[in-house]
Design a protein around this motif. Structure first.
Motif, PDB file in Angstrom:
ATOM      1  N   SER A 119       0.813  -1.204   0.000  1.00 36.09           N
ATOM      2  CA  SER A 119       0.000   0.000   0.000  1.00 36.09           C
ATOM      3  C   SER A 119       0.851   1.261   0.000  1.00 36.09           C
ATOM      4  N   TRP A 132       0.367   5.870  -0.547  1.00 35.54           N
ATOM      5  CA  TRP A 132      -0.396   7.045  -0.953  1.00 35.54           C
ATOM      6  C   TRP A 132      -0.065   7.354  -2.389  1.00 35.54           C
ATOM      7  N   TYR A 134      -5.692   9.589  -2.780  1.00 36.00           N
ATOM      8  CA  TYR A 134      -5.963   8.147  -2.876  1.00 36.00           C
ATOM      9  C   TYR A 134      -4.858   7.369  -2.178  1.00 36.00           C
ATOM     10  N   TYR A 135      -5.250   6.254  -1.606  1.00 38.43           N
ATOM     11  CA  TYR A 135      -4.306   5.337  -0.986  1.00 38.43           C
ATOM     12  C   TYR A 135      -4.460   4.004  -1.693  1.00 38.43           C
ATOM     13  N   GLN A 136      -3.425   3.596  -2.438  1.00 39.57           N
ATOM     14  CA  GLN A 136      -3.513   2.353  -3.203  1.00 39.57           C
ATOM     15  C   GLN A 136      -3.265   1.178  -2.277  1.00 39.57           C
ATOM     16  N   LEU A 137      -4.278   0.343  -2.111  1.00 35.32           N
ATOM     17  CA  LEU A 137      -4.156  -0.799  -1.196  1.00 35.32           C
ATOM     18  C   LEU A 137      -3.569  -2.009  -1.910  1.00 35.32           C
ATOM     19  N   SER A 138      -3.965  -2.208  -3.156  1.00 32.80           N
ATOM     20  CA  SER A 138      -3.451  -3.306  -3.977  1.00 32.80           C
ATOM     21  C   SER A 138      -3.763  -2.950  -5.420  1.00 32.80           C
ATOM     22  N   SER A 176      -7.626  -2.592  -5.298  1.00 28.59           N
ATOM     23  CA  SER A 176      -8.340  -1.813  -4.276  1.00 28.59           C
ATOM     24  C   SER A 176      -7.640  -0.494  -3.992  1.00 28.59           C
ATOM     25  N   ARG A 177      -8.449   0.525  -3.810  1.00 29.16           N
ATOM     26  CA  ARG A 177      -7.886   1.811  -3.389  1.00 29.16           C
ATOM     27  C   ARG A 177      -8.867   2.521  -2.464  1.00 29.16           C
ATOM     28  N   HIS A 199      -9.932   6.355  -0.652  1.00 29.51           N
ATOM     29  CA  HIS A 199      -9.735   7.793  -0.792  1.00 29.51           C
ATOM     30  C   HIS A 199     -10.196   8.516   0.476  1.00 29.51           C
ATOM     31  N   HIS A 240     -13.192  -1.367  -4.676  1.00 29.52           N
ATOM     32  CA  HIS A 240     -12.557  -2.645  -5.000  1.00 29.52           C
ATOM     33  C   HIS A 240     -12.993  -3.082  -6.387  1.00 29.52           C
ATOM     34  N   ILE A 293      -5.424   0.433 -13.070  1.00 28.87           N
ATOM     35  CA  ILE A 293      -5.788   1.470 -12.101  1.00 28.87           C
ATOM     36  C   ILE A 293      -6.526   2.607 -12.810  1.00 28.87           C
TER      37      ILE A 293
END
Lengths: 299, 221
Positions: A27, A29, A70-74, A77-78, A80, A109, B133
């Motif tokens: 993860s 930012w 945004y915070y990229q989790l994978s 998934s992200r 905000h 997701h 993305i």
């Protein structure tokens, strides 16, 4: 805040924290969110009156700024986090003018890899709205669940369900046996969205929305007497904006809107929206139209 | 005559033959200027023009497709079969590049900077690239079996240069081409002079996912 609302809130927090922790290694930012909208609207039946002789129309100017990240989790998934500031000014009914500060937190997701893979998004938002006519000021908490999918290169469909709880101030008591907390409301909103790309620069969006639950309406004292005779009014108070009373009832509303977007660049667009709404509460019906032109910028 | 003299004579003959070959080739080499327009006579940019031939062994080359402001640059890249492509990420965020195309299927998991490995394209045909993305990010790689290829410019024009005399099949490809195979092929005979050919091809517009901002939803009733 009542118990079901608390459960939903804590469930939301758990839902947000779980993916953040489970993908902690990857993860990060990522993009900043900086959206600006400057809008002009002609609002028909601004007071949402059931009586045609009571309907008030007005022009509205609005400015909205959303800042966040945004915070990229994978890869799929992200999350905000964003804060929103907005201000509205009305031409005739200046006491409807308001400023709003809000924050929202969401997780999106995507169910796999690819353009046509569906997504699920959960958003929790909190807003404080300060209206020039003080009794109208309120705090609101909303939870939104949205699912969407690109069906083709041109067509995208989405559906969402939102629960909103509004905590408003208490106005002057004018009917002793009825509450004056007109702006304490809770309601559900279901929406279906369709976006259709007409060309590289033009996008057509259609939306159907249905609201079930509390809503408020303002009209003259004479008409309020008709309302009091014909239906169950949940709350009522005097109103300084439209010069009569504002009351709360339980009912439903259907809205049909279309929006045409013209992309000036990848980061900016002009949007023209037309909305028609029809509401019902017992034997009374409410209707109106809005038209809005806006300039939107996204960082 | 000594063995050394024989060697010198043979060397001279070889040099003369090679020079003649080179001279003749330069003398008879010509260009094919290609112009591509759609049904409305609008020029088609970024179309691939190439000669229909299969060379036994192609020199491998490493190409770069960049990612800037959440877009692939360039939109269309044409490479020889066996070439490797690097996908550096010059945005300060991460991208996830993938392709489901038959000619090449791959995925570069979330990465930033130059972390990704080069991808080798060893099968000819079209490869559609995307980012998981940012749905609007789209680009194409077209893999060819020849070293005679070009891309059309803004005016829909490109050139295949220094072709020896002979008969050639010139093919075109573009992501938005809707024509049958016949409309995409022309036979050209080179006899020392440049040739100018025009392809008029039906176009089917393809769209990237919408990127520009929509109205912020200010829900009333």
């Amino acid at each position: 805040m009542n118990l079901p609302t608390k459960k939903v809130l804590f469930g939301t927090i758990a839902l947000l924290i779980y993916p953040a922790c489970s993908h902690a290694e990857n993860s990060q930012w990522v993009e900043w969110i900086a959206d600006v909208e400057a809008a002009y609207a002609q609002v028909n039946n601004l007071n949402y009156s059931a009586f045609s002789n009571d309907e008030n129309d007005d022009d509205r100017l609005a400015l909205t700024v959303v800042l966040g990240r945004y915070y990229q989790l994978s890869g799929n998934s992200r999350m905000h986090v964003a804060v929103e500031f907005s201000t509205e000014d009305y031409d005739q009914f200046s006491l409807m003018g308001n400023t709003e500060v809000g924050a929202n937190l969401g997780v999106r997701h995507k169910f796999g890899l690819g353009h046509n893979v569906p997504y699920l998004q959960f958003t929790a938002s909190y807003r404080h709205q300060e209206v020039k006519a003080d009794p109208w000021s309120n705090n609101s908490l909303a939870f939104n669940l949205e699912v969407g999918k690109h069906l083709t290169d041109k067509l995208t469909l989405a559906a969402s369900l939102t629960y909103t709880s509004v905590d408003g101030g208490r106005g002057e008591v004018i009917v002793p046996e009825i509450s004056s907390a007109v702006f304490d409301q809770s309601f559900w909103h279901a929406d279906i969205y369709a976006d259709y790309i007409l060309s590289a620069n033009w996008l057509l969006s259609l939306n159907y929305g249905r609201r079930e639950g509390d809503f408020h309406s303002a009209c003259t004292v004479e008409n309020v007497n008709i309302v009091l005779d014909t239906m169950q009014v949940k709350a009522i108070t005097s109103d300084t904006i439209f010069g009569g009373c504002v009351y709360q009832v339980d009912g439903s509303n259907n809205s049909y809107s279309s929006n045409i977007s013209y992309a000036i660049t990848d980061h900016s667009a002009l949007n023209l929206s037309i909305e028609h709404f029809r509401g019902n509460a017992n034997s009374l019906s409410y209707r109106g139209n809005n038209i809005q032109l806006s300039y939107n910028y996204r960082y | 005559m000594s063995l050394t003299d024989h060697f010198k004579t043979i060397s001279h003959i070889v040099i003369i033959i090679l020079s003649q070959q080179l001279f003749c080739q330069q003398l008879f080499a010509a260009n094919i200027q290609v112009s591509i327009v759609d049904d409305n006579k609008e020029p088609i940019k970024d179309a691939v023009i190439y000669i229909n031939e299969t060379l036994p062994k192609l020199s491998e080359k490493t190409i770069v497709i960049d990612q800037v402001d959440k877009e692939f640059i360039p939109y269309v890249t044409v490479v020889r079969r066996g070439s490797a492509i690097n996908f550096p990420n010059n945005d300060d965020i991460r991208h996830q590049v993938y392709s489901f195309s038959q000619s090449k299927q791959f995925e570069l998991p979330l990465y930033s900077g130059n972390e990704s490995r080069p991808v080798v394209f060893n099968k000819s045909g079209a490869v559609a690239l995307a980012c998981n993305i940012h749905d609007w990010m789209k680009a194409y790689v077209y893999v060819v079996d020849t070293d005679k290829f070009a891309l059309t410019d803004q005016a829909g024009q490109g050139s295949l240069s220094n072709l020896p005399n002979g008969q050639y099949e010139v093919l075109v490809w573009h992501p938005e081409l809707a024509s049958t195979a016949q409309a995409n092929i022309q036979k050209v005979i080179i006899e020392s002079s440049d040739q100018l050919i025009t392809f008029t091809v039906p176009r089917k517009q393809r769209f990237k996912a919408w990127r520009a901002p929509k109205s912020i939803n200010r829900r009333g009733y």
